[in-house]
Design a protein around this motif. Sequence first.
Motif, PDB file in Angstrom:
ATOM      1  N   LEU A   1      99.058  18.770 -30.048  1.00  0.00           N
ATOM      2  CA  LEU A   1      99.088  17.642 -29.092  1.00  0.00           C
ATOM      3  C   LEU A   1      97.723  17.420 -28.443  1.00  0.00           C
ATOM      4  N   GLN A   2      97.019  18.499 -28.161  1.00  0.00           N
ATOM      5  CA  GLN A   2      95.675  18.378 -27.592  1.00  0.00           C
ATOM      6  C   GLN A   2      94.742  17.681 -28.577  1.00  0.00           C
ATOM      7  N   PHE A   3      94.841  18.013 -29.839  1.00  0.00           N
ATOM      8  CA  PHE A   3      94.027  17.364 -30.872  1.00  0.00           C
ATOM      9  C   PHE A   3      94.263  15.858 -30.896  1.00  0.00           C
ATOM     10  N   LEU A   4      95.519  15.467 -30.668  1.00  0.00           N
ATOM     11  CA  LEU A   4      95.870  14.045 -30.651  1.00  0.00           C
ATOM     12  C   LEU A   4      95.525  13.382 -29.324  1.00  0.00           C
ATOM     13  N   GLY A   5      95.132  14.176 -28.345  1.00  0.00           N
ATOM     14  CA  GLY A   5      94.791  13.619 -27.035  1.00  0.00           C
ATOM     15  C   GLY A   5      96.006  13.347 -26.183  1.00  0.00           C
ATOM     16  N   VAL A   6      97.109  14.019 -26.478  1.00  0.00           N
ATOM     17  CA  VAL A   6      98.359  13.857 -25.723  1.00  0.00           C
ATOM     18  C   VAL A   6      98.457  14.999 -24.719  1.00  0.00           C
ATOM     19  N   GLU A   7      98.751  14.644 -23.492  1.00  0.00           N
ATOM     20  CA  GLU A   7      98.869  15.685 -22.454  1.00  0.00           C
ATOM     21  C   GLU A   7     100.298  16.042 -22.185  1.00  0.00           C
TER      22      GLU A   7
ATOM     23  N   LYS B   1     101.974  24.062 -31.155  1.00  0.00           N
ATOM     24  CA  LYS B   1     102.290  22.686 -30.772  1.00  0.00           C
ATOM     25  C   LYS B   1     101.332  22.149 -29.706  1.00  0.00           C
ATOM     26  N   ASN B   2     100.963  22.976 -28.740  1.00  0.00           N
ATOM     27  CA  ASN B   2     100.025  22.538 -27.702  1.00  0.00           C
ATOM     28  C   ASN B   2      98.666  22.175 -28.303  1.00  0.00           C
ATOM     29  N   GLU B   3      98.209  22.971 -29.251  1.00  0.00           N
ATOM     30  CA  GLU B   3      96.941  22.685 -29.936  1.00  0.00           C
ATOM     31  C   GLU B   3      97.033  21.358 -30.696  1.00  0.00           C
TER      32      GLU B   3
END
Length: 103
Positions: free
Chosen positions: A97-103, A93-95
């Motif tokens: 969200l990171q791909f989407l640019g969400v912190e 999930k972290n990967e």
Amino acid sequence: KAKIMYTEALDCLLENELFNLFFDAFRVKGVVTTMDRYYFGEFAALESLKYMVKGLKKITVSICGEEPIIDPQRFGEIVARNRGLNLKVTTDKNESLQFLGVE
């Protein structure tokens, strides 16, 4: 059902002038065949292109879930990316969200 959900999500992006799309597939059950992955990857890319013509400037999609629903070989992702969709399929999930640019 996945195709209907995807199209509805693109409608929402267009209506709200958004461009990031996150699908949480952790509770999805069933069997996903190689052909299912191919057809959905192709559909997602082509449907996204239709929405870009309708006015979406950018579409970034991430699908996150568990194997075997998420293919370890990421075949559907490859199909969609080869057709121009900025897509990440992952079990992390972290990967996602990171791909989407969400912190």
